[in-house]
Design an enzyme around this catalytic site. Structure first.
Site, PDB file in Angstrom:
ATOM      1  N   ARG A 158     -50.843 -82.649 -24.283  1.00 14.64           N
ATOM      2  CA  ARG A 158     -49.805 -83.142 -23.231  1.00 14.64           C
ATOM      3  C   ARG A 158     -50.578 -84.242 -22.822  1.00 14.64           C
ATOM      4  NH1 ARG A 158     -45.250 -81.200 -21.633  1.00 14.64           N
ATOM      5  NH2 ARG A 158     -45.883 -79.186 -22.521  1.00 14.64           N
ATOM      6  N   CYS A 199     -22.265 -86.110 -27.712  1.00 16.52           N
ATOM      7  CA  CYS A 199     -21.232 -85.470 -27.975  1.00 16.52           C
ATOM      8  C   CYS A 199     -21.529 -83.677 -27.278  1.00 16.52           C
ATOM      9  CB  CYS A 199     -20.203 -85.245 -29.371  1.00 16.52           C
ATOM     10  SG  CYS A 199     -19.589 -87.339 -29.020  1.00 16.52           S
ATOM     11  N   TYR A 208     -36.017 -77.653 -21.766  1.00 19.07           N
ATOM     12  CA  TYR A 208     -36.295 -76.962 -20.017  1.00 19.07           C
ATOM     13  C   TYR A 208     -35.977 -77.599 -19.160  1.00 19.07           C
ATOM     14  CZ  TYR A 208     -39.726 -77.368 -25.044  1.00 19.07           C
ATOM     15  OH  TYR A 208     -40.635 -77.524 -25.799  1.00 19.07           O
TER      16      TYR A 208
HETATM   17  N1  LLP Z   1     -53.263 -75.193 -29.756  1.00 18.91           N
HETATM   18  C1  LLP Z   1     -51.845 -74.802 -29.127  1.00 18.91           C
HETATM   19  C2  LLP Z   1     -52.297 -73.540 -30.202  1.00 18.91           C
HETATM   20  C3  LLP Z   1     -50.413 -74.532 -29.322  1.00 18.91           C
HETATM   21  O1  LLP Z   1     -49.776 -73.969 -29.640  1.00 18.91           O
HETATM   22  C4  LLP Z   1     -50.532 -75.977 -28.128  1.00 18.91           C
HETATM   23  C5  LLP Z   1     -48.554 -76.515 -28.096  1.00 18.91           C
HETATM   24  C6  LLP Z   1     -51.140 -77.048 -27.735  1.00 18.91           C
HETATM   25  C7  LLP Z   1     -52.309 -76.428 -28.565  1.00 18.91           C
HETATM   26  C8  LLP Z   1     -51.241 -78.304 -27.401  1.00 18.91           C
HETATM   27  O2  LLP Z   1     -50.912 -77.556 -25.686  1.00 18.91           O
HETATM   28  P1  LLP Z   1     -50.993 -78.897 -24.554  1.00 18.91           P
HETATM   29  O3  LLP Z   1     -52.379 -79.152 -24.162  1.00 18.91           O
HETATM   30  O4  LLP Z   1     -50.002 -79.794 -25.276  1.00 18.91           O
HETATM   31  O5  LLP Z   1     -50.001 -77.925 -23.613  1.00 18.91           O
HETATM   32  N2  LLP Z   1     -42.613 -78.675 -26.306  1.00 18.91           N
HETATM   33  C9  LLP Z   1     -43.203 -78.352 -25.016  1.00 18.91           C
HETATM   34  C10 LLP Z   1     -44.709 -77.961 -25.463  1.00 18.91           C
HETATM   35  C11 LLP Z   1     -45.213 -77.021 -26.601  1.00 18.91           C
HETATM   36  C12 LLP Z   1     -46.123 -76.471 -26.502  1.00 18.91           C
HETATM   37  C13 LLP Z   1     -47.057 -75.462 -27.519  1.00 18.91           C
HETATM   38  N3  LLP Z   1     -48.335 -75.849 -27.987  1.00 18.91           N
HETATM   39  C14 LLP Z   1     -43.050 -78.967 -24.464  1.00 18.91           C
HETATM   40  O6  LLP Z   1     -42.147 -80.676 -24.293  1.00 18.91           O
HETATM   41  O7  LLP Z   1     -43.240 -79.015 -22.956  1.00 18.91           O
END
Ligand code: LLP
Length: 422
Positions: A284, A350, A324
């Site tokens: 992210r 819908c 969320y």
């Molecule tokens: N590494 C692992 C093992 C992970 O499971 C994840 C994210 C990351 C790295 C990367 O995390 P980040 O830096 O993006 O926070 N769909 C959700 C977020 C799910 C994150 C899942 N794992 C949302 O839209 O907020």
């Protein structure tokens, strides 16, 4: 309001620009819903990670799931990143984008034998193994293939990342990782299994984390394990601290990546562990504020309790609000001088859960384009075809050049794999 995504996202006069491209012009040219990303914004988000880690043995593995468009992956591969993948599909993507497998780590609680085989054959850098049962299967597949699997165990440090329960992963109650209390014995088991070579340890405590403290807690807990594991004669080459750093959607104030890494390095040095190879898996924080979702206003529907602004993007395009209750800023691509009114911005799907923003003050008319901000991460990568809606097109902006990096999906493609009964 300071726009999340600034300085790459900014109004020039009435018109919203992403880098050198006017967003209304992109909507005219490519249609809506449309995801637009700025390459410069992505590289600018990567820079503080790289600067903070300069001079240390390290690898930044972009978490593919955040935004898996090939051109995005190519951008990070060219910038020297490795990749964190969680499926055989993501492996094929990173290879198609020109990444080299020896910079890829394979995470996830449910890897299949087929995925393990493909990753072994490709020669991935490391499997981040999440359970003893997975270790046994990986060992068997590696022996069968005659290829040694490099492994790291994802340990669950049992710290509270203070984030949304659906995206918190480092608590005992989460399905992820090997429990802290079982980590040493699981490492001993791994050392005894054929076909495996232990190369590191990793953790990932959650996503959209806006504090440094939980990272330091997790690091301390992991370093305790490192000492205990090495006391068993098992050497750990690298330390992978996962991803999870948050971004500003509206009023969050996460630390900068350089601040976070500076604090982690200071703790590592203080504990005499500064020599280890370090890995991170940011998703992210590299792409979230580099992208927007453009949508066209279809209808305004005034009501007794609520006014609705019905747009052509929906929960299938951007799932985060529905899933969320995420708040993402929504702004016009061209500002109007008219007084603003309060709207719920909703899509055509819908379901009452199909909303992109609630109680937003907007001066808007049918035909106006709106931009949902901070949509570069977990936007397109989570999109679905619900209501037989083709997924949006994607554009990557490089300076004032707009490149179509994914065509809009057509309905015929959606059911092309389906068959009528004879
Ligand atoms: N590494 C692992 C093992 C992970 O499971 C994840 C994210 C990351 C790295 C990367 O995390 P980040 O830096 O993006 O926070 N769909 C959700 C977020 C799910 C994150 C899942 N794992 C949302 O839209 O907020």
């Amino acid at each position: 309001m300071k726009l999340p995504g600034a300085p790459f996202l900014a109004y020039r006069g009435e018109s919203l620009y992403l880098d050198g491209c006017e967003l209304t012009a992109l909507a005219d040219r490519f249609g809506t819903p449309l995801y637009v990303y700025s390459q410069a914004a992505m590289l600018a988000a990567l820079a503080p990670y790289q600067t903070a880690l300069a001079g240390r043995d390290h690898l930044i593995c972009y978490a593919v799931k955040a935004n898996s468009n090939l051109a995005v992956l190519q951008t990070f591969a060219r910038a020297g990143c490795g990749f964190d993948i969680v499926s055989g599909g993501e492996l094929q993507r990173v290879l198609a984008a020109g990444a080299s497998a020896d910079r890829v780590v394979f995470s996830g609680v449910g890897k299949t034998r087929e995925e393990m085989r493909a990753a072994l054959r490709a020669g991935v850098k490391c499997f981040n193994v999440e359970s003893e049962a997975e270790l046994e299967v990986l060992s068997a597949v590696a022996v069968q293939e005659g290829i040694e699997a490099r492994v790291s165990l994802r340990v669950n440090p049992d710290v509270d990342a203070g984030t949304h329960p659906y995206i918190s992963t480092g608590l005992k109650s989460n399905k992820f990782g090997v429990a802290h209390g079982r980590a040493v014995s699981t490492y001993c088991r791994a050392a005894a299994l054929p076909g495996l070579s232990i190369v590191g340890i990793d953790c990932h405590i959650g996503s959209q984390i806006t504090e440094i403290a939980p990272y330091l807690d997790a690091l301390d807990r992991v370093l305790d394990l490192v000492e205990a594991i090495e006391a068993q004669g098992i050497a750990l080459h690298h330390l992978d601290l996962g991803g999870g750093l948050g971004i500003t959607y509206t009023d969050e104030h996460p630390p900068g990546a350089d601040e976070l890494i500076g604090a982690l390095l200071a703790r590592l040095d203080a504990r005499g562990q500064g020599h280890r190879m370090l890995m991170f898996e940011p998703g992210r924080s590299l792409v979230g504020n580099a992208g927007v979702l453009l949508t066209e206003t279809l209808y305004l529907k005034p009501g007794d309790e609520k006014n609705f602004c019905i747009v052509d993007a929906a929960m299938n395009d951007l799932m985060r609000p529905a899933m969320y209750e995420a708040t993402m800023a929504i702004v016009p691509c061209r500002q109007r001088p008219d007084p603003a009114q309060r709207y719920d911005v909703v899509g055509p799907v819908c379901e009452s859960g199909d909303w992109l923003g609630r109680d937003r003050w907007l001066a808007v008319q049918p035909g106006d384009r709106l931009a949902v901000l901070s949509a570069g991460a977990y936007g397109m990568s989570m999109a679905s075809n619900y209501n037989t809606r083709g997924r949006a097109a994607e554009v990557l902006v490089v300076g004032d050049q707009a490149h179509l990096v994914r065509q809009r999906e057509q309905p015929a493609e959606l059911f092309g794999g389906e068959r009528l009964l004879p």
